[in-house]
Design an enzyme around this catalytic site. Structure first.
Site, PDB file in Angstrom:
ATOM      1  N   HIS A  86       4.445   5.256  -9.608  1.00  0.00           N
ATOM      2  CA  HIS A  86       3.123   4.669  -9.361  1.00  0.00           C
ATOM      3  C   HIS A  86       3.314   3.380  -8.561  1.00  0.00           C
ATOM      4  O   HIS A  86       4.263   2.628  -8.798  1.00  0.00           O
ATOM      5  CB  HIS A  86       2.424   4.382 -10.689  1.00  0.00           C
ATOM      6  CG  HIS A  86       0.976   4.038 -10.512  1.00  0.00           C
ATOM      7  ND1 HIS A  86       0.573   2.810 -10.055  1.00  0.00           N
ATOM      8  CD2 HIS A  86      -0.147   4.765 -10.684  1.00  0.00           C
ATOM      9  CE1 HIS A  86      -0.750   2.796  -9.970  1.00  0.00           C
ATOM     10  NE2 HIS A  86      -1.214   3.977 -10.342  1.00  0.00           N
ATOM     11  N   GLU A 158      -1.903   9.183  -3.678  1.00  0.00           N
ATOM     12  CA  GLU A 158      -2.643   7.971  -4.017  1.00  0.00           C
ATOM     13  C   GLU A 158      -2.426   6.929  -2.923  1.00  0.00           C
ATOM     14  O   GLU A 158      -1.420   6.200  -2.956  1.00  0.00           O
ATOM     15  CB  GLU A 158      -2.144   7.379  -5.342  1.00  0.00           C
ATOM     16  CG  GLU A 158      -2.476   8.181  -6.557  1.00  0.00           C
ATOM     17  CD  GLU A 158      -2.644   7.270  -7.773  1.00  0.00           C
ATOM     18  OE1 GLU A 158      -3.713   7.312  -8.380  1.00  0.00           O
ATOM     19  OE2 GLU A 158      -1.724   6.503  -8.088  1.00  0.00           O
TER      20      GLU A 158
HETATM   21  P1  PGA Z   1      -8.054   3.769  -9.908  1.00  0.00           P
HETATM   22  O1  PGA Z   1      -6.517   3.932 -10.329  1.00  0.00           O
HETATM   23  O2  PGA Z   1      -8.710   5.097 -10.196  1.00  0.00           O
HETATM   24  O3  PGA Z   1      -8.547   2.682 -10.794  1.00  0.00           O
HETATM   25  O4  PGA Z   1      -8.087   3.429  -8.482  1.00  0.00           O
HETATM   26  C1  PGA Z   1      -5.824   5.095 -10.028  1.00  0.00           C
HETATM   27  C2  PGA Z   1      -4.374   4.921 -10.352  1.00  0.00           C
HETATM   28  O5  PGA Z   1      -3.861   3.802 -10.243  1.00  0.00           O
HETATM   29  O6  PGA Z   1      -3.700   5.878 -10.735  1.00  0.00           O
END
Ligand code: PGA
Length: 235
Positions: A86, A158
Site C-alpha cells: 500500500h 490505486e
Molecule cells: P480511500 O483509501 O478509499 O480513502 O481513498 C483507499 C486505500 O487507501 O486503500
C-alpha cells in the site's frame, strides 16, 4: 464482486465493536467482502459473511522480529487476504519492492491471498508515465514469484494521487491501467481503489473489473450500504 474494506488505523476497541454491529446489518450476500481492521481487532471479528484481511505482514517468518506479525500468525488467526505494498506503507515505512516480494512469498506459502497495491504518482500521471510505472513494477514483482503461485495474486490499481483525495480518475484512465495490468497478468483479479464512494461508483460502470478497495468509505456503514445497493455494482 470482491470488496475490500481497509480500515487503516481507525477505531478504538469500543468504536470497532459498534462498527462491527452496524456492518453485520449490511447484506453482503452477493459479494465477497474482506474486512481489514487493525491487527489487534482480528480476535474481535467473527463473521460467516466476511473474510478477514490484514493490512500488512512481516517479511520474515516466525521468530525474533519485534513488533512484526508473521504470515504464519495471520493464518492461525483466520486471515485469508492481506494487503501488500500500500502506498502509505511505501512512503511512511519506506517499504521497497524487495520487501514487497518477500511479503508476497510469505503469504503465498501460508495460503493467504496477497492483494498487491500498485499505482502512479500525480507527477507520473502528468508525465504520461503511468503505463511505464505499472509495467516496470509489476514485471519486477512477477519475476520473483514462482509460476504456480502467480494466479493467487490480486492486484489493486490505486493511483497514489487518488487515495484519500476525494478525486478519482476518469473511466478512461482507470480502464487504461486495468488493461495494462491484465495484459501482464491475464486471468488475475484486478480491483480499483482510491476515493471510491457511493456517489462516484457510476464512473466504473463499463469497466471490466473484479472488485473495489475502499478506505474512507469502509468506515461509514451507512454509506457503505448505499454503495453495495448501488445498481452500478454488478455482482
Ligand atoms: P480511500 O483509501 O478509499 O480513502 O481513498 C483507499 C486505500 O487507501 O486503500
Amino acid at each position: 464482486m470482491l470488496i475490500v474494506l481497509n480500515n487503516k488505523s481507525n477505531f478504538n476497541k469500543k468504536g470497532y465493536q459498534e462498527y462491527l454491529c452496524h456492518l453485520k446489518r449490511i447484506d453482503f450476500s452477493n459479494h465477497t467482502v474482506v474486512l481489514c481492521p487493525s491487527s489487534p481487532y482480528f480476535i474481535l471479528t467473527e463473521s460467516d459473511e466476511i473474510y478477514l484481511g490484514s493490512q500488512n505482514v512481516s517479511k520474515n517468518s516466525y521468530g525474533s522480529h519485534t513488533g512484526e506479525v508473521s504470515a504464519e500468525q495471520l493464518k492461525s488467526l483466520g486471515v485469508s487476504y492481506c494487503l501488500v505494498g500500500h502506498s502509505e506503507r511505501r512512503y511512511e515505512e519506506q517499504e521497497s519492492i524487495e520487501d514487497i516480494n518477500k511479503k508476497i512469498m510469505c503469504l503465498l506459502k501460508n495460503d493467504i491471498n496477497p492483494i498487491l497495491c500498485i499505482g502512479e504518482t500525480a507527477s507520473e500521471r502528468e508525465d504520461n508515465k503511468t503505463v511505464e510505472r505499472i509495467n516496470n513494477e509489476l514485471t519486477k514483482i512477477i519475476e520473483s514469484i514462482p509460476q504456480e503461485y502467480l494466479k493467487k495474486i490480486i492486484i489493486a490499481y490505486e493511483p497514489i494521487w487518488a487515495i484519500g483525495s476525494g478525486i478519482i480518475p476518469t473511466a478512461e484512465q482507470i480502464n487504461g491501467s486495468i488493461q495494462t495490468i491484465k495484459k501482464l497478468l491475464p486471468g488475475n483479479k484486478v480491483l480499483y481503489g482510491g476515493s471510491l464512494n457511493e456517489k462516484n461508483i457510476a464512473t466504473l460502470l463499463n469497466i471490466e473489473i473484479d472488485g473495489y478497495l475502499v478506505g474512507n468509505l469502509s468506515l461509514n456503514p451507512e454509506k457503505l450500504n448505499e454503495f453495495i445497493l448501488n445498481k452500478n455494482i454488478v455482482n
